[in-house]
Design a protein around this motif. Sequence first.
Motif, PDB file in Angstrom:
ATOM      1  N   ALA A 112      68.397  21.864  17.528  1.00 26.60           N
ATOM      2  CA  ALA A 112      69.138  20.614  17.414  1.00 26.60           C
ATOM      3  C   ALA A 112      70.421  20.641  18.246  1.00 26.60           C
ATOM      4  CB  ALA A 112      69.454  20.346  15.949  1.00 26.60           C
ATOM      5  N   VAL A 113      70.998  21.814  18.438  1.00 26.65           N
ATOM      6  CA  VAL A 113      72.201  21.924  19.262  1.00 26.65           C
ATOM      7  C   VAL A 113      71.862  21.549  20.706  1.00 26.65           C
ATOM      8  CG1 VAL A 113      74.022  23.466  20.094  1.00 26.65           C
ATOM      9  CG2 VAL A 113      73.223  23.639  17.736  1.00 26.65           C
ATOM     10  N   TYR A 154      77.795  24.741  29.190  1.00 28.43           N
ATOM     11  CA  TYR A 154      79.218  24.842  28.860  1.00 28.43           C
ATOM     12  C   TYR A 154      79.568  24.377  27.448  1.00 28.43           C
ATOM     13  CZ  TYR A 154      79.473  19.857  30.058  1.00 28.43           C
ATOM     14  OH  TYR A 154      79.286  18.512  30.096  1.00 28.43           O
ATOM     15  N   ALA A 155      78.766  23.507  26.842  1.00 28.64           N
ATOM     16  CA  ALA A 155      79.163  22.938  25.549  1.00 28.64           C
ATOM     17  C   ALA A 155      78.389  23.487  24.359  1.00 28.64           C
ATOM     18  CB  ALA A 155      79.018  21.416  25.587  1.00 28.64           C
ATOM     19  N   PHE A 156      77.442  24.376  24.594  1.00 27.29           N
ATOM     20  CA  PHE A 156      76.652  24.917  23.492  1.00 27.29           C
ATOM     21  C   PHE A 156      77.538  25.487  22.382  1.00 27.29           C
ATOM     22  CE2 PHE A 156      73.744  27.705  21.285  1.00 27.29           C
ATOM     23  CZ  PHE A 156      72.576  26.964  21.231  1.00 27.29           C
ATOM     24  N   LEU A 168      81.071  23.134  15.988  1.00 28.66           N
ATOM     25  CA  LEU A 168      81.716  21.845  15.691  1.00 28.66           C
ATOM     26  C   LEU A 168      83.155  21.813  16.219  1.00 28.66           C
ATOM     27  CD1 LEU A 168      80.411  20.996  12.106  1.00 28.66           C
ATOM     28  CD2 LEU A 168      79.666  20.043  14.291  1.00 28.66           C
ATOM     29  N   GLY A 169      83.351  22.413  17.362  1.00 31.07           N
ATOM     30  CA  GLY A 169      84.650  22.358  18.021  1.00 31.07           C
ATOM     31  C   GLY A 169      85.667  23.373  17.538  1.00 31.07           C
ATOM     32  N   THR A 170      85.294  24.229  16.609  1.00 34.52           N
ATOM     33  CA  THR A 170      86.273  25.182  16.097  1.00 34.52           C
ATOM     34  C   THR A 170      86.534  26.337  17.060  1.00 34.52           C
ATOM     35  OG1 THR A 170      84.589  26.383  14.835  1.00 34.52           O
ATOM     36  CG2 THR A 170      85.809  24.642  13.684  1.00 34.52           C
ATOM     37  N   CYS A 171      85.812  26.381  18.163  1.00 33.56           N
ATOM     38  CA  CYS A 171      86.075  27.433  19.153  1.00 33.56           C
ATOM     39  C   CYS A 171      87.250  27.066  20.051  1.00 33.56           C
ATOM     40  CB  CYS A 171      84.821  27.699  19.987  1.00 33.56           C
ATOM     41  SG  CYS A 171      84.245  26.274  20.917  1.00 33.56           S
ATOM     42  N   GLY A 205      80.131  12.949  15.666  1.00 30.46           N
ATOM     43  CA  GLY A 205      81.288  12.731  16.538  1.00 30.46           C
ATOM     44  C   GLY A 205      81.555  13.882  17.484  1.00 30.46           C
ATOM     45  N   ILE A 206      80.949  15.045  17.238  1.00 33.41           N
ATOM     46  CA  ILE A 206      81.165  16.181  18.138  1.00 33.41           C
ATOM     47  C   ILE A 206      80.655  15.857  19.531  1.00 33.41           C
ATOM     48  CG2 ILE A 206      79.023  17.427  17.572  1.00 33.41           C
ATOM     49  CD1 ILE A 206      82.488  18.977  18.361  1.00 33.41           C
TER      50      ILE A 206
END
Length: 135
Positions: A13-14, A46-48, A54-57, A78-79
Amino acid sequence: RHCPFYLNKTIDAVHVACGLIDETVAAADPELAQHLCAHALSARIYAFPWVLSLGTCFPPLSQAVALLDFLFTQGVHGIVACAAARVCSMRTPLLASQRPMQVLQQLPPMKAADVVAQAGEITERLEWGLLERIR
């Protein structure tokens, strides 16, 4: 029932979400999307980790928590727009670079409010069909 496809226990799904990021960047900034494509850069590259976490990186932690707060209250779908916003916010250095992946690996510290605001602007410009697939 209310959880999007890309928030489950498989990482397949990612990949779907990363494909949606590519489409969102292309809709928001076609020139930037073409530049990234010319350098064989897709969101799957680049976005995996952005989607998976969920953006916490994105440092700093306080801003990552603020982004999570937004995603959990408005929907984790929203991610996609937030990741597209991060890429589009780097438009100038990305277009100037012959190695855009290096630019994407050295993002400036995140400002969650700016990312959310730009994600909202991007979302408003998306076609209905793409919005439906993101949701």
